[in-house]
Design a protein around this motif. Structure first.
Motif, PDB file in Angstrom:
ATOM      1  N   LEU A 129       0.862  -1.123   0.110  1.00  0.00           N
ATOM      2  CA  LEU A 129      -0.137   0.057   0.021  1.00  0.00           C
ATOM      3  C   LEU A 129       0.889   1.147  -0.110  1.00  0.00           C
ATOM      4  CD1 LEU A 129      -2.681  -1.164   2.443  1.00  0.00           C
ATOM      5  CD2 LEU A 129      -2.647  -1.249  -0.268  1.00  0.00           C
ATOM      6  N   SER A 130       0.076   2.332   0.201  1.00  0.00           N
ATOM      7  CA  SER A 130       0.816   3.645  -0.154  1.00  0.00           C
ATOM      8  C   SER A 130       1.990   3.891   0.878  1.00  0.00           C
ATOM      9  CB  SER A 130      -0.091   4.934   0.031  1.00  0.00           C
ATOM     10  OG  SER A 130      -0.732   4.811   1.272  1.00  0.00           O
ATOM     11  N   GLY A 131       2.134   2.951   1.964  1.00  0.00           N
ATOM     12  CA  GLY A 131       3.064   3.131   3.020  1.00  0.00           C
ATOM     13  C   GLY A 131       4.478   3.324   2.349  1.00  0.00           C
ATOM     14  N   ASP A 132       4.731   2.351   1.291  1.00  0.00           N
ATOM     15  CA  ASP A 132       6.069   2.271   0.568  1.00  0.00           C
ATOM     16  C   ASP A 132       6.303   3.468   0.154  1.00  0.00           C
ATOM     17  OD1 ASP A 132       6.920  -0.147   1.540  1.00  0.00           O
ATOM     18  OD2 ASP A 132       6.586  -1.096  -0.365  1.00  0.00           O
ATOM     19  N   LEU A 133       5.287   4.178  -0.592  1.00  0.00           N
ATOM     20  CA  LEU A 133       5.464   5.174  -1.373  1.00  0.00           C
ATOM     21  C   LEU A 133       5.891   6.485  -0.521  1.00  0.00           C
ATOM     22  CD1 LEU A 133       5.838   6.721  -3.997  1.00  0.00           C
ATOM     23  CD2 LEU A 133       3.502   6.976  -3.977  1.00  0.00           C
ATOM     24  N   ALA A 134       4.918   6.567   0.667  1.00  0.00           N
ATOM     25  CA  ALA A 134       5.083   7.282   1.577  1.00  0.00           C
ATOM     26  C   ALA A 134       6.427   7.253   2.568  1.00  0.00           C
ATOM     27  CB  ALA A 134       3.978   7.224   2.552  1.00  0.00           C
ATOM     28  N   SER A 135       6.920   6.432   2.719  1.00  0.00           N
ATOM     29  CA  SER A 135       8.324   6.039   3.438  1.00  0.00           C
ATOM     30  C   SER A 135       9.440   6.880   2.601  1.00  0.00           C
ATOM     31  CB  SER A 135       8.545   4.864   3.793  1.00  0.00           C
ATOM     32  OG  SER A 135       8.607   3.921   2.472  1.00  0.00           O
ATOM     33  N   CYS A 136       9.250   6.572   1.149  1.00  0.00           N
ATOM     34  CA  CYS A 136      10.244   7.174   0.332  1.00  0.00           C
ATOM     35  C   CYS A 136       9.897   8.688   0.266  1.00  0.00           C
ATOM     36  CB  CYS A 136      10.081   6.671  -1.129  1.00  0.00           C
ATOM     37  SG  CYS A 136      10.603   4.990  -1.153  1.00  0.00           S
ATOM     38  N   ALA A 137       8.581   9.082  -0.001  1.00  0.00           N
ATOM     39  CA  ALA A 137       8.297  10.426   0.175  1.00  0.00           C
ATOM     40  C   ALA A 137       8.628  11.227   1.027  1.00  0.00           C
ATOM     41  CB  ALA A 137       6.917  10.480  -0.353  1.00  0.00           C
ATOM     42  N   GLN A 138       8.577  10.745   2.294  1.00  0.00           N
ATOM     43  CA  GLN A 138       8.879  11.500   3.463  1.00  0.00           C
ATOM     44  C   GLN A 138      10.310  11.889   3.762  1.00  0.00           C
ATOM     45  OE1 GLN A 138       8.038   8.723   6.654  1.00  0.00           O
ATOM     46  NE2 GLN A 138       5.846   9.343   6.695  1.00  0.00           N
ATOM     47  N   GLN A 139      11.187  11.353   2.794  1.00  0.00           N
ATOM     48  CA  GLN A 139      12.459  11.802   2.825  1.00  0.00           C
ATOM     49  C   GLN A 139      12.988  12.840   1.490  1.00  0.00           C
ATOM     50  OE1 GLN A 139      15.134   8.291   2.645  1.00  0.00           O
ATOM     51  NE2 GLN A 139      13.689   7.088   3.742  1.00  0.00           N
ATOM     52  N   HIS A 140      11.868  13.324   0.740  1.00  0.00           N
ATOM     53  CA  HIS A 140      11.938  14.216  -0.101  1.00  0.00           C
ATOM     54  C   HIS A 140      11.315  15.384  -0.204  1.00  0.00           C
ATOM     55  CE1 HIS A 140      14.423  10.870  -2.016  1.00  0.00           C
ATOM     56  NE2 HIS A 140      13.745  10.115  -1.508  1.00  0.00           N
ATOM     57  N   SER A 141      11.348  16.358  -1.085  1.00  0.00           N
ATOM     58  CA  SER A 141      10.531  17.496  -1.181  1.00  0.00           C
ATOM     59  C   SER A 141       9.828  16.999  -2.482  1.00  0.00           C
ATOM     60  CB  SER A 141      11.210  18.892  -1.669  1.00  0.00           C
ATOM     61  OG  SER A 141      11.620  19.191  -0.219  1.00  0.00           O
ATOM     62  N   ILE A 142       8.704  17.166  -2.352  1.00  0.00           N
ATOM     63  CA  ILE A 142       7.790  16.615  -3.975  1.00  0.00           C
ATOM     64  C   ILE A 142       6.742  17.985  -4.311  1.00  0.00           C
ATOM     65  CG2 ILE A 142       6.298  15.060  -4.936  1.00  0.00           C
ATOM     66  CD1 ILE A 142       6.681  13.076  -2.557  1.00  0.00           C
ATOM     67  N   THR A 143       6.993  17.956  -5.635  1.00  0.00           N
ATOM     68  CA  THR A 143       6.416  19.279  -6.147  1.00  0.00           C
ATOM     69  C   THR A 143       5.247  18.540  -7.059  1.00  0.00           C
ATOM     70  OG1 THR A 143       8.072  20.749  -5.933  1.00  0.00           O
ATOM     71  CG2 THR A 143       6.602  21.243  -7.654  1.00  0.00           C
ATOM     72  N   VAL A 144       4.000  19.027  -7.065  1.00  0.00           N
ATOM     73  CA  VAL A 144       3.251  18.411  -8.044  1.00  0.00           C
ATOM     74  C   VAL A 144       2.502  19.662  -8.713  1.00  0.00           C
ATOM     75  CG1 VAL A 144       1.062  17.417  -8.066  1.00  0.00           C
ATOM     76  CG2 VAL A 144       2.362  16.572  -6.395  1.00  0.00           C
ATOM     77  N   ARG A 145       2.982  19.681  -9.923  1.00  0.00           N
ATOM     78  CA  ARG A 145       2.483  20.895 -10.844  1.00  0.00           C
ATOM     79  C   ARG A 145       0.977  20.864 -11.591  1.00  0.00           C
ATOM     80  NH1 ARG A 145       8.261  22.144 -13.547  1.00  0.00           N
ATOM     81  NH2 ARG A 145       9.142  22.953 -11.665  1.00  0.00           N
ATOM     82  N   SER A 146       0.314  19.590 -11.440  1.00  0.00           N
ATOM     83  CA  SER A 146      -0.932  19.468 -12.218  1.00  0.00           C
ATOM     84  C   SER A 146      -1.444  18.365 -11.801  1.00  0.00           C
ATOM     85  CB  SER A 146      -0.692  19.725 -13.768  1.00  0.00           C
ATOM     86  OG  SER A 146       0.183  18.619 -14.325  1.00  0.00           O
ATOM     87  N   SER A 147      -2.557  18.418 -12.154  1.00  0.00           N
ATOM     88  CA  SER A 147      -3.300  16.790 -11.620  1.00  0.00           C
ATOM     89  C   SER A 147      -3.852  16.263 -13.117  1.00  0.00           C
ATOM     90  CB  SER A 147      -4.440  16.849 -10.732  1.00  0.00           C
ATOM     91  OG  SER A 147      -4.132  17.481  -9.605  1.00  0.00           O
ATOM     92  N   PRO A 148      -3.889  14.843 -13.306  1.00  0.00           N
ATOM     93  CA  PRO A 148      -4.440  14.282 -14.522  1.00  0.00           C
ATOM     94  C   PRO A 148      -5.896  14.730 -14.513  1.00  0.00           C
ATOM     95  CG  PRO A 148      -3.800  12.719 -13.007  1.00  0.00           C
ATOM     96  CD  PRO A 148      -3.415  13.845 -12.440  1.00  0.00           C
ATOM     97  N   VAL A 149      -6.721  14.572 -15.685  1.00  0.00           N
ATOM     98  CA  VAL A 149      -8.028  15.032 -15.650  1.00  0.00           C
ATOM     99  C   VAL A 149      -8.720  13.498 -16.278  1.00  0.00           C
ATOM    100  CG1 VAL A 149      -7.779  17.462 -15.856  1.00  0.00           C
ATOM    101  CG2 VAL A 149      -7.661  15.973 -17.999  1.00  0.00           C
ATOM    102  N   PRO A 150      -9.797  13.400 -16.186  1.00  0.00           N
ATOM    103  CA  PRO A 150     -10.429  12.090 -16.766  1.00  0.00           C
ATOM    104  C   PRO A 150     -10.275  12.025 -18.412  1.00  0.00           C
ATOM    105  CG  PRO A 150     -11.811  13.093 -14.956  1.00  0.00           C
ATOM    106  CD  PRO A 150     -10.832  14.169 -15.341  1.00  0.00           C
ATOM    107  N   PHE A 151     -10.011  10.790 -18.515  1.00  0.00           N
ATOM    108  CA  PHE A 151      -9.673  10.885 -20.075  1.00  0.00           C
ATOM    109  C   PHE A 151     -10.387   9.527 -20.869  1.00  0.00           C
ATOM    110  CE2 PHE A 151      -6.633   8.726 -23.055  1.00  0.00           C
ATOM    111  CZ  PHE A 151      -6.826   9.553 -24.363  1.00  0.00           C
ATOM    112  N   ASN A 152     -10.888   9.559 -21.963  1.00  0.00           N
ATOM    113  CA  ASN A 152     -11.479   8.574 -22.635  1.00  0.00           C
ATOM    114  C   ASN A 152     -11.502   8.933 -24.127  1.00  0.00           C
ATOM    115  OD1 ASN A 152     -13.805   6.802 -23.788  1.00  0.00           O
ATOM    116  ND2 ASN A 152     -12.899   5.437 -22.074  1.00  0.00           N
TER     117      ASN A 152
END
Length: 462
Positions: free
Chosen positions: A40-63
């Motif tokens: 689960l997201s714990g693995d990603l979170a444990s990595c992310a806790q050691q970093h600065s993460i910049t999110v510049r945009s979010s994906p939009v629904p697509f089909n």
């Protein structure tokens, strides 16, 4: 999500906004120390806790419905695997995190392909499409050993241990959403994210638009495209196939480059000429009896140009048939290949062949001697970023088909040309009855250059 840098306290919100951070791990308990199941997201979170993460945009629904140039790859479920040979202790959790960051950067990787009751195919984003990051516990020299069926997902990462500190790491991408140039860009970014995670660098997640089809790209540039149906893929290969890797040394590759400069021939045209000569010799036919077909990356040839990840299969198709009187001069034959390409490109034949003639071409394959001579050149593979504790020593192309019985002969029989770490590589999938013969002859034609100009010229080149 607005443009912002995530603090450690924001990780819960990050996971909530991107709920598909689960990674499927299919592993051998005895070899990996981790049972199969969901990380689960714990693995990603444990990595992310050691970093600065910049999110510049979010994906939009697509089909959207797949275009013919994309849908043609869905009958077989054909994936291209970009495989790297890694030396050192690979961090599986960091690789999974890097793969997740890659999917956030390129939202098309979080899509799935679906088929409706009428046989139409479409691609769309789904919040609950988990990623496949699989680990084969037993050691193997096969990059895709133990790879699980990815289902309707368009991408996956697979790791195979080759020894105590050796691994194959393969990024698999459905051919419907990415050609070689697109896939190589994704591979570069995957390893860049991995190095970011391991070396505690700032991580920037900037979502790219969903890629467009070549039909849409040409239409937007007012280049006429006739409607076309995706060619059928119901003609399975009738011969036993095998894959052979023809790899030149750095020294031999440099000598070939020098030879090309001296004879006004490109590396791609020289390889093309060698493939033509070797194949016609193996089939015992005249050199004018074989049609040489190769894909062309159109991105830089369009105005405005197209970025690597802005299109799915941004390809044209070029063809060449040698004059029946062509001799054994590889440089002259190479120049003829280039001249024909330049002429066809100038009149639009390369750009439009894919749409006007591909159906007829695919249906004509069984009438050709052996299998058609088909190639694609991925060019020079860029340097792949890696942390200090691992080294990326090798690169190769792997192939996976969910329904191999529907893989057309053009995909089964062909040659992929690349240069990695200064070495020219040709991966050839050919009928087993002559694969080794062709590969050995190609190597001779590209390395024993004395057969064209004599021993004295070879000494000058060396």
């Amino acid at each position: 999500m607005s443009n912002r840098r995530l603090a450690h306290s924001d990780l819960a919100d990050f996971a909530a906004e991107y709920p598909d951070t689960g990674t499927e791990i299919k592993a051998d308990r005895n070899n990996t120390g981790r049972p199969p199941g969901k990380v689960l997201s714990g693995d990603l979170a444990s990595c992310a806790q050691q970093h600065s993460i910049t999110v510049r945009s979010s994906p939009v629904p697509f089909n959207r419905t797949l275009a013919p140039s994309e849908a043609m790859h869905t009958a077989s479920g054909f994936y291209t695997g970009y495989t790297t040979g890694v030396r050192g202790q690979l961090d599986q959790a960091a690789l999974s995190a890097a793969f997740q960051f890659l999917r956030k950067t390129y939202p098309v990787l979080s899509c799935s392909i679906t088929r409706d009751a009428m046989g139409g195919t479409s691609i769309g984003s789904e919040d609950d499409v988990s990623i496949v990051a699989s680990l084969h516990g037993a050691q193997s020299d096969e990059p895709l050993a133990g790879f699980p069926d990815p289902g309707d997902r368009v991408t996956a990462v697979h790791v195979v241990r080759r020894g105590a500190d050796l691994s194959w790491v393969t990024l698999l991408i459905h051919h419907a959403i990415a050609d070689g140039a697109h896939g190589i860009q994704l591979l570069v970014d995957l390893w860049s994210f991995y190095a970011d995670v391991v070396e505690d660098r700032e991580i920037v997640v900037c979502s790219h638009p969903y890629p467009q089809s070549i039909e849409k790209i040409l239409s937007d540039r007012s280049l006429t495209v006739d409607p076309a149906e995706a060619p059928g893929a119901d003609q399975p290969p009738t011969l036993s196939m095998m894959t052979v890797d023809t790899r030149l040394t750095v020294e031999a590759t440099n000598a070939l480059v020098t030879f090309g400069h001296r004879t006004n021939a490109t590396i791609n045209s020289l390889v093309s000429a060698a493939l033509l000569m070797a194949t016609t010799e193996a089939l015992d036919i005249g050199i004018g009896e074989l049609v040489y077909t190769y894909s062309v990356n159109l991105r830089r040839r369009l105005i405005p140009p197209v970025g690597p990840a802005e299109g799915t299969n941004v390809l044209g198709i070029a063809q060449f048939t040698a004059d029946v009187s062509a001799g054994k001069d590889i440089a002259a034959l190479a120049r003829a290949v280039t001249a024909k390409f330049s002429s066809d490109l100038a009149v639009g034949g390369v750009q439009h062949f894919y749409f006007h003639n591909i159906g007829d071409y695919m249906r004509s394959l069984p009438a050709m001697p052996g299998l058609p001579l088909w190639s694609t050149n991925l060019g020079k593979i860029p340097t792949l970023d890696s942390p200090a504790d691992i080294a990326i020593e090798d690169f190769l192309i792997s192939r996976y088909a969910q329904k191999p019985q529907f893989v057309t002969t053009s995909l089964s029989g062909g040659h992929i040309i690349t240069t990695f770490n200064g070495q020219l590589n040709i991966w050839s999938t050919m009928p087993e009855i002559y694969a080794s013969t062709v590969a050995n002859r190609v190597r001779t034609l590209l390395t024993d250059l004395r057969i064209y100009f004599g021993r004295s010229v070879r000494r000058k080149m060396e």
